[in-house]
Design a protein around this motif. Structure first.
Motif, PDB file in Angstrom:
ATOM      1  N   MET A 141       0.884   8.497  10.484  1.00  0.00           N
ATOM      2  CA  MET A 141       0.774   7.098  10.922  1.00  0.00           C
ATOM      3  C   MET A 141      -0.625   6.577  10.646  1.00  0.00           C
TER       4      MET A 141
ATOM      5  N   MET B  52      -1.096   2.273  14.304  1.00  0.00           N
ATOM      6  CA  MET B  52       0.128   2.700  14.994  1.00  0.00           C
ATOM      7  C   MET B  52      -0.149   3.849  15.959  1.00  0.00           C
TER       8      MET B  52
ATOM      9  N   ASN C  23       3.643   4.225   6.188  1.00  0.00           N
ATOM     10  CA  ASN C  23       3.318   5.638   6.267  1.00  0.00           C
ATOM     11  C   ASN C  23       2.237   5.925   5.226  1.00  0.00           C
TER      12      ASN C  23
END
Length: 164
Positions: free
Chosen positions: A3, A7, A149
């Motif tokens: 992450m 996040m 990602n």
């Protein structure tokens, strides 16, 4: 799955980080936006909705300035000095999130009469609207990049057959 730090921050210390760093600023921005539409439509210079907009604008500006400095000293500087960023998308997500201070702090200062004193009510309304809109844009860019990602971006850079 890896992450971004954006996040990771929201996911850690549940539910408090989510409330402190996401819910409160977003609720303030949405309150400002919705009340802004009514104020502009009615050309309201006073009244309950204008008062709410003013209070939320002042609160949001100083609240987010606190977040800015907290994250600058507790995340940005340490991540930069230790080379801890998770690819460029991580930097974009955090950078755009923190750039929200460039829009919310001027709203607070304008509401307190510190800046734009010599502007007409019409000019102030326009500036206020542009600042709210600017905050919404950078906040959404931060959210979009924050959800990427970093491993995908990292692996794209080293795909077979591709040159850097």
């Amino acid at each position: 799955m890896s992450m971004t730090h954006y996040m990771s921050l929201l996911a850690a210390n549940q539910p408090w980080n989510l409330i402190i760093f996401m819910a409160i600023p977003v609720i303030c921005a949405e309150t400002l936006t919705i009340s802004e539409f009514f104020i502009i439509f009615d050309r309201a210079k006073s009244g309950g909705l204008r008062t709410l907009n003013k209070i939320v604008g002042i609160f949001a500006g100083f609240y987010f300035t606190g977040i800015f400095f907290y994250l600058l000293f507790n995340a940005v500087i340490p991540l930069t000095t230790t080379n801890g960023w998770h690819t460029w998308v991580d930097v974009v997500a955090v950078g755009f999130y923190l750039s929200g201070v460039l829009f919310l702090l001027p709203i607070a200062l304008m509401e307190l009469g510190v800046i734009f004193k010599n502007k007409t009510d019409e000019e102030k309304m326009k500036i206020h609207f542009m600042l709210v809109g600017g905050f919404l844009v950078v906040a959404h860019i931060a959210m979009i990049f924050g959800m990427v990602n970093p491993e995908i971006i990292d692996s794209m850079a080293v795909m077979p057959g591709m040159t850097n």
